[in-house]
Design a protein around this motif. Structure first.
Motif, short mmCIF file in Angstrom:
data_model
loop_
_atom_site.label_atom_id
_atom_site.label_comp_id
_atom_site.label_asym_id
_atom_site.label_seq_id
_atom_site.Cartn_x
_atom_site.Cartn_y
_atom_site.Cartn_z
N GLY A 6 -12.71 0.06 4.13
CA GLY A 6 -12.50 -1.07 5.02
C GLY A 6 -11.65 -0.77 6.23
N GLY A 7 -11.26 0.49 6.39
CA GLY A 7 -10.47 0.87 7.55
C GLY A 7 -8.97 0.87 7.29
N PRO A 8 -8.18 1.35 8.25
CA PRO A 8 -6.74 1.49 8.07
C PRO A 8 -6.02 0.19 7.72
N GLN A 9 -6.31 -0.91 8.40
CA GLN A 9 -5.55 -2.13 8.16
C GLN A 9 -5.80 -2.69 6.76
N ASN A 10 -7.04 -2.67 6.33
CA ASN A 10 -7.34 -3.13 4.96
C ASN A 10 -6.67 -2.22 3.93
N THR A 11 -6.61 -0.91 4.23
CA THR A 11 -5.94 0.03 3.34
C THR A 11 -4.45 -0.30 3.24
N ILE A 12 -3.84 -0.59 4.38
CA ILE A 12 -2.41 -0.95 4.41
C ILE A 12 -2.17 -2.24 3.63
N ASN A 13 -3.02 -3.23 3.83
CA ASN A 13 -2.87 -4.52 3.13
C ASN A 13 -2.94 -4.33 1.62
N ARG A 14 -3.85 -3.49 1.15
CA ARG A 14 -3.97 -3.23 -0.28
C ARG A 14 -2.73 -2.50 -0.80
N ALA A 15 -2.26 -1.54 -0.03
CA ALA A 15 -1.12 -0.74 -0.46
C ALA A 15 0.14 -1.60 -0.62
N LEU A 16 0.32 -2.56 0.25
CA LEU A 16 1.53 -3.39 0.22
C LEU A 16 1.61 -4.25 -1.04
N LYS A 17 0.49 -4.42 -1.72
CA LYS A 17 0.48 -5.21 -2.96
C LYS A 17 0.79 -4.35 -4.19
N ASN A 18 0.90 -3.05 -3.98
CA ASN A 18 1.12 -2.12 -5.08
C ASN A 18 2.62 -1.87 -5.23
N LYS A 19 3.24 -2.50 -6.22
CA LYS A 19 4.68 -2.41 -6.37
C LYS A 19 5.15 -1.00 -6.74
N LYS A 20 4.36 -0.31 -7.56
CA LYS A 20 4.72 1.07 -7.92
C LYS A 20 4.72 1.98 -6.69
N LEU A 21 3.72 1.80 -5.84
CA LEU A 21 3.63 2.58 -4.61
C LEU A 21 4.83 2.32 -3.72
N MET A 22 5.17 1.05 -3.55
CA MET A 22 6.31 0.69 -2.71
C MET A 22 7.61 1.31 -3.25
N GLN A 23 7.74 1.32 -4.58
CA GLN A 23 8.96 1.84 -5.19
C GLN A 23 9.07 3.35 -5.02
N ARG A 24 7.96 4.09 -5.23
CA ARG A 24 8.06 5.55 -5.13
C ARG A 24 8.31 5.99 -3.69
N LEU A 25 7.78 5.25 -2.72
CA LEU A 25 8.05 5.59 -1.33
C LEU A 25 9.50 5.27 -0.97
N PHE A 26 10.04 4.26 -1.58
CA PHE A 26 11.44 3.90 -1.35
C PHE A 26 12.37 4.93 -1.99
N ASP A 27 11.97 5.43 -3.17
CA ASP A 27 12.82 6.36 -3.92
C ASP A 27 12.81 7.78 -3.33
N ALA A 28 11.74 8.14 -2.65
CA ALA A 28 11.62 9.52 -2.15
C ALA A 28 12.57 9.77 -0.98
N ASP A 29 13.08 11.00 -0.92
CA ASP A 29 13.91 11.42 0.20
C ASP A 29 13.10 12.24 1.21
N CYS A 30 12.19 13.05 0.68
CA CYS A 30 11.44 13.96 1.54
C CYS A 30 10.08 14.22 0.90
#
Length: 445
Positions: free
Chosen positions: A104-128
């Motif tokens: 569905g393109g970049p924006q639809n991909t972003i919208n789906r990703a923002l609903k993924n709590k595990k994804l949001m957490q691992r990106l927050f936890d990473a340093d590099c």
């Protein structure tokens, strides 16, 4: 052309500081070349880094040294392709950032990703995040991932403040993106300039000291097919290839399979079959079967030439018996062990090992278990990228990708181990934008 580096004054300070590294640090890193020492100093510092250099300059070795002892949750390594991720023991870039195939393109991909709590957490936890083979990621893919990282970390800084170390060589195989038209080189996209990479160019080739061979590789990399290149290539052409012992590199998978099975059939020893065992969900196993460096059914005979698809982790680096890409003859076969006479003259015994596929959270979702080898009378050029082979016969006709010839020719440690089975100048393809990129980068060093 995008601005590739932060202001020259900052880079100059980084270089000056690197040269002032302490005597004890230099003693610790005696095996590193001078440019590797400087690069490691910059990697251990701050800021986003683009680590690049010709084939054989030790990019992978340097990253392994940087990551040694670091927590994988805070310092994950991700790869541009599934096959590369399995070999480096990491995750794919797409799974780590929750991209899927950008349905569905970049924006639809972003919208789906923002609903993924595990994804949001691992990106927050990473340093590099270390991105291996970044050259095979398009600018659109990188930009989509950056947007997700910014949202996850609640920051408009580049990548939301997540440090990025991108590793790769744009002169090798190009980006793969079914959603893009043509080759969408990442360094031409706005995201590259916005990331404000400190570019680190490794100049010293550590894989080989063969100067004539290095001159050939440099000329092929830059598309400079002069008289010297023509003469050198002619000396490497093998008229009678029947007696060649080593790996033949072909552009097409079909040619590889046919040749390997033909050579296996010629051996008089008994055929042994080893089924790869898989664990995981049906869907994940199906993906792993396509990406793993070992076949679903491993066919072997005593006398077969095989390629080892793992680094030797049982010894220190100096004492390693083999690396990914090492070749040898199978001398004896049992249900649990293979004895292999390596082309280097040494002998090693291999047991069965696991190849794992990880999801974005770093959890193994599928495993393949078998001997870590495949038949190696022939291999594709794409599969050989990243491997150091002991002896190579290259088919350099009918190539179609930028960098394909360069990858094929740069797999050995010396020109003495390189042979050619036909070539044409039309197969030496160099992308002008890549050449311009490295010319500009070279002026900074």
């Amino acid at each position: 052309m995008q601005q590739m580096n932060p202001p020259a004054s900052l880079l100059a300070k980084k270089k000056k500081a690197a040269k002032k590294s302490t005597h004890s640090q230099k003693q610790k890193d005696l095996k590193l070349s001078e440019c590797q020492e400087n690069a490691l100093y910059i990697l251990e510092g701050e800021g986003n880094v683009f680590l690049t250099g010709e084939a054989g300059t030790g990019k992978s070795y340097l990253i392994n040294k940087y990551l040694n002892g670091k927590c994988t949750k805070r310092y994950p390594i991700v790869a541009s392709t599934g096959a590369a991720a399995i070999l480096v023991g990491g995750r794919t870039f797409h799974s780590f950032f929750g991209l899927g195939i950008l349905e569905g393109g970049p924006q639809n991909t972003i919208n789906r990703a923002l609903k993924n709590k595990k994804l949001m957490q691992r990106l927050f936890d990473a340093d590099c995040v270390v991105i291996d083979e970044v050259s095979m990621l398009s600018g659109t893919v990188l930009a989509t991932a950056e947007c997700i990282a910014q949202e996850a970390r609640g920051s408009e800084e580049p990548w939301g403040g997540l440090r990025i170390i991108a590793v790769g060589d744009f002169a090798q195989l190009p980006p793969i993106d079914t959603n893009a038209e043509g080759k969408e080189w990442a360094f031409l996209h706005d995201v590259w300039g916005q990331t404000q990479f400190i570019s680190v160019l490794l100049k010293t080739v550590v894989r080989t000291k063969d100067h004539k061979y290095l001159e050939l590789l440099q000329a092929v990399r830059e598309g400079e097919l002069n008289e010297e290149v023509d003469e050198y290539m002619k000396t490497k052409v093998l008229c009678n290839t029947d007696a060649f012992e080593g790996t033949r590199l072909y552009p097409h998978r079909a040619s590889v399979d046919v040749f390997n099975l033909k050579k296996l059939h010629e051996l008089k020893s008994p055929l042994r079959e080893f089924e790869t065992t898989y664990t995981g969900s049906k869907a994940n196993i199906a993906i792993l079967k396509k990406k793993a460096p070992i076949p679903e059914t491993l066919l072997l005979k005593e006398g077969a030439i095989v390629m080892i698809r793992r680094n030797d982790i049982s010894h220190t680096e100096k004492q390693m018996m083999y690396v990914n890409g090492s070749l040898g003859y199978v001398r004896s076969i049992s249900s649990e062990e293979l004895v292999i006479d390596l082309f280097t003259g040494r002998k090693t015994t291999l047991t069965k090992q696991f190849f794992e596929m990880f999801n974005g959270d770093g959890k193994a979702v599928a495993k393949a278990y078998n001997f870590p080898v495949n038949l190696a009378w022939a291999s594709t050029i794409h599969k050989a990228q990243g491997a150091t082979l002991d002896r190579v016969l290259v088919q350099l006709e009918s190539l179609w990708e930028p960098g394909q010839a360069y990858v094929a020719l740069s797999r050995t440690r010396s020109g003495d181990d390189l042979f050619i089975n036909g070539w044409s100048p039309e197969s030496i393809i160099v992308e002008p934008l890549v050449k311009e990129f490295y010319e500009e980068l070279g002026r900074e060093f």
